[in-house]
Design a protein around this motif. Structure first.
Motif, PDB file in Angstrom:
ATOM      1  N   SER A 148       0.832  -1.212   0.000  1.00  0.00           N
ATOM      2  CA  SER A 148       0.000   0.000   0.000  1.00  0.00           C
ATOM      3  C   SER A 148       0.857   1.248   0.000  1.00  0.00           C
ATOM      4  O   SER A 148       0.499   2.266  -0.614  1.00  0.00           O
ATOM      5  CB  SER A 148      -0.925   0.003   1.228  1.00  0.00           C
ATOM      6  N   LEU A 149       1.993   1.174   0.673  1.00  0.00           N
ATOM      7  CA  LEU A 149       2.906   2.317   0.712  1.00  0.00           C
ATOM      8  C   LEU A 149       3.470   2.590  -0.677  1.00  0.00           C
ATOM      9  O   LEU A 149       3.545   3.746  -1.116  1.00  0.00           O
ATOM     10  CB  LEU A 149       4.040   2.045   1.700  1.00  0.00           C
ATOM     11  N   ILE A 150       3.845   1.542  -1.396  1.00  0.00           N
ATOM     12  CA  ILE A 150       4.359   1.716  -2.760  1.00  0.00           C
ATOM     13  C   ILE A 150       3.272   2.308  -3.653  1.00  0.00           C
ATOM     14  O   ILE A 150       3.536   3.197  -4.469  1.00  0.00           O
ATOM     15  CB  ILE A 150       4.845   0.370  -3.328  1.00  0.00           C
ATOM     16  N   GLN A 151       2.025   1.830  -3.500  1.00  0.00           N
ATOM     17  CA  GLN A 151       0.914   2.385  -4.279  1.00  0.00           C
ATOM     18  C   GLN A 151       0.760   3.873  -4.018  1.00  0.00           C
ATOM     19  O   GLN A 151       0.577   4.662  -4.945  1.00  0.00           O
ATOM     20  CB  GLN A 151      -0.391   1.666  -3.919  1.00  0.00           C
ATOM     21  N   ALA A 152       0.805   4.249  -2.742  1.00  0.00           N
ATOM     22  CA  ALA A 152       0.623   5.656  -2.386  1.00  0.00           C
ATOM     23  C   ALA A 152       1.751   6.528  -2.913  1.00  0.00           C
ATOM     24  O   ALA A 152       1.535   7.667  -3.335  1.00  0.00           O
ATOM     25  CB  ALA A 152       0.510   5.792  -0.861  1.00  0.00           C
ATOM     26  N   LEU A 153       2.965   6.015  -2.917  1.00  0.00           N
ATOM     27  CA  LEU A 153       4.114   6.792  -3.384  1.00  0.00           C
ATOM     28  C   LEU A 153       4.116   6.951  -4.897  1.00  0.00           C
ATOM     29  O   LEU A 153       4.444   8.018  -5.423  1.00  0.00           O
ATOM     30  CB  LEU A 153       5.416   6.114  -2.944  1.00  0.00           C
ATOM     31  N   THR A 154       3.766   5.890  -5.599  1.00  0.00           N
ATOM     32  CA  THR A 154       3.924   5.873  -7.054  1.00  0.00           C
ATOM     33  C   THR A 154       2.648   6.140  -7.836  1.00  0.00           C
ATOM     34  O   THR A 154       2.704   6.502  -9.015  1.00  0.00           O
ATOM     35  CB  THR A 154       4.463   4.505  -7.510  1.00  0.00           C
ATOM     36  N   GLY A 155       1.490   5.928  -7.208  1.00  0.00           N
ATOM     37  CA  GLY A 155       0.228   6.049  -7.933  1.00  0.00           C
ATOM     38  C   GLY A 155      -0.122   4.807  -8.728  1.00  0.00           C
ATOM     39  O   GLY A 155      -1.101   4.799  -9.473  1.00  0.00           O
ATOM     40  N   LEU A 156       0.659   3.748  -8.582  1.00  0.00           N
ATOM     41  CA  LEU A 156       0.362   2.497  -9.261  1.00  0.00           C
ATOM     42  C   LEU A 156      -0.840   1.814  -8.614  1.00  0.00           C
ATOM     43  O   LEU A 156      -1.120   2.009  -7.430  1.00  0.00           O
ATOM     44  CB  LEU A 156       1.569   1.555  -9.202  1.00  0.00           C
ATOM     45  N   SER A 157      -1.522   0.997  -9.386  1.00  0.00           N
ATOM     46  CA  SER A 157      -2.652   0.245  -8.849  1.00  0.00           C
ATOM     47  C   SER A 157      -2.143  -0.974  -8.089  1.00  0.00           C
ATOM     48  O   SER A 157      -0.976  -1.359  -8.193  1.00  0.00           O
ATOM     49  CB  SER A 157      -3.573  -0.208  -9.981  1.00  0.00           C
TER      50      SER A 157
END
Length: 373
Positions: free
Chosen positions: A52-61
């Motif tokens: 979830s942290l990576i999603q929030a940082l990158t905007g990836l799904s």
């Protein structure tokens, strides 16, 4: 036109589209860059919220994050971001504390590949002994590895005092393991949350800016959402790729004298194609003048001095090479930022605001150079 920019113009005019186009100029340059990409290592227990942290940082799904990781050890995986022109990598290890999992081998392998460690812990989970032990092991073997603590799930403890006590308990345990004070951030990582909610991601990006400015440049959200900045937001990763390639290639003597201007010319050509604006001699001259004679002269002169400095025995192979790579990275990024502004205004048929263009260049140069090692 300044001699250096004249050289860039000649490269643009003579180019037939072969050679230095993305994703790399030459195989050697691309390979060198792949080994210098900054790596963010995420460490935590299962369910801590690393994905979830990576999603929030990158905007990836969620699907993009889940499918983007590629194995790099038996129980660790690497995700390139952006996928087509990687500028950074996320390194994820199996959740600590899982039954039958001994993280020793993973920790030893991953600590050598990473540039910063994000230790992720849920605020409602005070039992973080495995993570503390991992931090202690990393700090013992790699004492210079920057560590940032991400206290995830601030929404799970709505009472402010309870949240404070939970954070302090875990923070103190981690700092004891590291034997030093550690930067931290509280995050709320929920899907479809209101835009006005402070998720903590901007604070995390600020911490990363102190450690790896090139990463923060990619992850940072623009403060002003005008059309030009929105347009550049979609190109930032592309410009950063060229800047990283220029910095990586300019470490060796002589090599950078060829690869850096070649990369910069390729970047300008790519930006011109994106904005559907052809670089003519008149436009290159206008851009150089708008950038400012002083900037243009310094751009070329400092480049020549750096190439000579790298030839100095001992110094040129260490400090001189490192400084040259840093400056080439920053100068290339700043050149791309200014060129994007110029091309956008030209595409829209608008007058070039020289003050804003120079301010963008100066700010980009400052941000890209700051603290980059």
């Amino acid at each position: 036109m300044n001699r250096y920019f004249e050289r860039l113009w000649q490269m643009l005019a003579q180019s037939d589209g072969n050679g230095v186009d993305e994703p790399g100029v030459k195989a050697s340059t691309a390979d060198q860059l792949s080994h210098t990409l900054p790596v963010i290592w995420l460490l935590g227990k299962t369910g801590a919220g690393k994905s979830s942290l990576i999603q929030a940082l990158t905007g990836l799904s969620e699907a993009e994050v889940g499918n983007g990781f590629e194995p790099c050890t038996r129980t660790a995986a690497m995700l390139n971001f952006p996928e087509d022109l990687p500028v950074m990598r996320f390194l994820d290890t199996r959740g600590l504390g899982e039954s039958g999992y001994d993280p020793a081998d993973d920790l030893h392998a991953c600590e050598r590949r990473s540039h910063v460690l994000l230790a992720v812990a849920r605020l409602d989970d005070p039992v973080q002994g495995e993570v503390s032990a991992a931090i202690a092991a990393v700090r013992k073997r790699r004492p210079k590895t920057p560590i940032v603590i991400v206290h995830n799930g601030a929404d799970l403890l709505p009472d402010e005092q309870a949240r404070f006590r939970a954070r302090e308990q875990v923070q103190q345990a981690f700092e004891k393991a590291a034997d030093q004070t550690l930067a931290y951030v509280e995050t709320i990582l929920l899907p479809d949350q209101a835009a006005e909610v402070d998720t903590g991601i901007e604070t995390l990006v600020t911490h990363l800016d102190d450690i790896m400015p090139e990463v923060a440049l990619l992850l940072a959200r623009e403060e002003r959402r005008d059309a030009e900045r929105r347009a550049f937001a979609g190109l930032r990763a592309r410009v950063l790729w060229y800047a990283s390639a220029a910095g990586a290639s300019d470490v060796a003597p002589v090599v950078g004298a060829v690869t850096v201007p070649t990369l910069q010319a390729a970047m300008l050509r790519t930006l011109g194609k994106h904005y559907a604006v052809e670089w003519t001699r008149a436009r290159m001259t206008e851009f150089t003048v708008a950038l400012g004679t002083g900037v243009a002269v310094r751009f070329g002169a400092s480049y020549a001095v750096r190439q000579l400095a790298k030839l100095i025995p001992v110094y040129g192979q260490t400090a001189g090479a490192a400084a040259s790579g840093t400056i080439s990275f920053a100068a290339t990024y700043a050149l791309g930022r200014a060129a994007a502004f110029y091309l956008h205004r030209t595409q829209q048929g608008l007058a070039i605001d020289t003050q804003e263009l120079r301010a963008l260049y100066t700010d980009a140069l400052r941000r890209a150079r700051r603290d980059r090692k």
